[in-house]
Design an enzyme around this catalytic site. Sequence first.
Site, PDB file in Angstrom:
ATOM      1  N   LYS A   1       0.802  -1.337   0.059  1.00  0.00           N
ATOM      2  CA  LYS A   1      -0.181  -0.039  -0.019  1.00  0.00           C
ATOM      3  C   LYS A   1       0.822   1.244  -0.142  1.00  0.00           C
ATOM      4  O   LYS A   1       0.447   2.172  -0.897  1.00  0.00           O
ATOM      5  CB  LYS A   1      -0.951   0.052   1.311  1.00  0.00           C
TER       6      LYS A   1
ATOM      7  N   ARG B   1      -9.110   1.035   9.167  1.00  0.00           N
ATOM      8  CA  ARG B   1      -8.875  -0.381   9.750  1.00  0.00           C
ATOM      9  C   ARG B   1      -9.868  -0.981  10.438  1.00  0.00           C
ATOM     10  O   ARG B   1      -9.703  -2.109  10.625  1.00  0.00           O
ATOM     11  CB  ARG B   1      -7.611  -0.438  10.376  1.00  0.00           C
TER      12      ARG B   1
ATOM     13  N   ARG C   1      12.118  -5.831   4.464  1.00  0.00           N
ATOM     14  CA  ARG C   1      11.862  -4.311   4.143  1.00  0.00           C
ATOM     15  C   ARG C   1      12.799  -3.196   4.849  1.00  0.00           C
ATOM     16  O   ARG C   1      13.012  -3.516   5.977  1.00  0.00           O
ATOM     17  CB  ARG C   1      10.356  -3.765   4.586  1.00  0.00           C
TER      18      ARG C   1
ATOM     19  N   ARG D   1      11.849  -1.247  10.388  1.00  0.00           N
ATOM     20  CA  ARG D   1      10.740  -0.850  11.558  1.00  0.00           C
ATOM     21  C   ARG D   1      10.770  -1.793  12.591  1.00  0.00           C
ATOM     22  O   ARG D   1      10.877  -3.306  12.213  1.00  0.00           O
ATOM     23  CB  ARG D   1       9.429  -0.738  10.547  1.00  0.00           C
TER      24      ARG D   1
ATOM     25  N   ARG E   1      -0.081  -8.734  13.239  1.00  0.00           N
ATOM     26  CA  ARG E   1      -0.482  -7.888  12.481  1.00  0.00           C
ATOM     27  C   ARG E   1      -1.390  -8.361  11.137  1.00  0.00           C
ATOM     28  O   ARG E   1      -2.472  -8.065  11.087  1.00  0.00           O
ATOM     29  CB  ARG E   1       0.617  -6.889  11.712  1.00  0.00           C
TER      30      ARG E   1
HETATM   31  P1  AMP Z   1       1.185   0.647   8.980  1.00  0.00           P
HETATM   32  O1  AMP Z   1       2.433   1.450   8.774  1.00  0.00           O
HETATM   33  O2  AMP Z   1      -0.020   1.265   8.264  1.00  0.00           O
HETATM   34  O3  AMP Z   1       1.499  -0.836   9.003  1.00  0.00           O
HETATM   35  O4  AMP Z   1       0.784   0.903  10.540  1.00  0.00           O
HETATM   36  C1  AMP Z   1       1.734   0.392  11.597  1.00  0.00           C
HETATM   37  C2  AMP Z   1       1.089   0.401  12.793  1.00  0.00           C
HETATM   38  O5  AMP Z   1       0.529   1.590  13.412  1.00  0.00           O
HETATM   39  C3  AMP Z   1       0.025  -0.500  13.013  1.00  0.00           C
HETATM   40  O6  AMP Z   1       0.199  -2.095  13.247  1.00  0.00           O
HETATM   41  C4  AMP Z   1      -1.104  -0.010  14.269  1.00  0.00           C
HETATM   42  O7  AMP Z   1      -0.459  -0.231  15.397  1.00  0.00           O
HETATM   43  C5  AMP Z   1      -0.956   1.630  13.852  1.00  0.00           C
HETATM   44  N1  AMP Z   1      -2.141   1.892  13.119  1.00  0.00           N
HETATM   45  C6  AMP Z   1      -1.776   2.587  11.856  1.00  0.00           C
HETATM   46  N2  AMP Z   1      -3.185   2.955  11.202  1.00  0.00           N
HETATM   47  C7  AMP Z   1      -4.023   2.395  12.092  1.00  0.00           C
HETATM   48  C8  AMP Z   1      -5.233   2.575  11.931  1.00  0.00           C
HETATM   49  N3  AMP Z   1      -5.954   3.139  11.136  1.00  0.00           N
HETATM   50  N4  AMP Z   1      -6.222   2.239  13.219  1.00  0.00           N
HETATM   51  C9  AMP Z   1      -5.353   1.454  14.246  1.00  0.00           C
HETATM   52  N5  AMP Z   1      -3.963   1.369  14.418  1.00  0.00           N
HETATM   53  C10 AMP Z   1      -3.251   2.008  13.217  1.00  0.00           C
END
Ligand code: AMP
Length: 218
Positions: free
Chosen positions: A14, A89, A128, A159, A170
């Site tokens: 994404k 989400r 990554r 990360r 996740r």
């Molecule tokens: P991402 O970079 O989108 O994979 O997000 C990394 C982490 O941030 C996720 O595993 C969640 O802990 C948190 N996070 C990001 N976006 C959301 C969201 N829309 N709702 C809840 N937690 C989020």
Amino acid sequence: MKAIILLGAPGAGKGTAAEDLRKQTDFQHVSTGDMLREAVKSGSAVGERAKSYMEAGTLVPDEVIVDIVKERMDRDGPDAKYMFDGFPRTMKQAQMLDQVLDEHGADLTHVLLLEITEDVVLDRIAGRRICKSCGAVYHVSQLTPGQACDQCGGELYQRPDDNEETVRKRLQVFRDQTSSLIDYYEQKGVLHRVDANRTPEEVQADLLGLIRESTAGL
Ligand code: AMP
């Protein structure tokens, strides 16, 4: 105001797709994950609240997410065009987004679902690497040891939540809390499925085609 959502499991691509699409369209890339990582880095109250959830690979509470997204939309005003990555989400977040878009008389033009198999995700995420300065995304197989970012010379890092155990968590969270959004958007008639097990270039070509198909003026 217009909005596109990039929906998909962690590691589906994404962020990479959104960065490319941002350069080729006038949609802004809004990643709640990036916003939260910034907040953690700056030590803000939101960052303090979000940190432990992110490290565990679980979701940050809806009200935190709803607040940061609303704040961003209020600040940008009615002409903004958003490409959401990693948001919504949960059903609650999706309903909040519907409400805000409604209030602004805005359209949700596309929900682009990046479909990926879990073994591809595990390989992608474990390898990554991300640029600390500009957020560009790489895979170790493209890099030599100690290599800096091609785009800005920034340092590359992994990360903390990109380890196998957290990635499995996740993926579980995606299945339990996010995948029901697929039906939700399918019923609204805005869902488009794209096979994300392919190269970024192939995925990108499909996504751009879908966006251009029905978005005038790009
Ligand atoms: P991402 O970079 O989108 O994979 O997000 C990394 C982490 O941030 C996720 O595993 C969640 O802990 C948190 N996070 C990001 N976006 C959301 C969201 N829309 N709702 C809840 N937690 C989020």
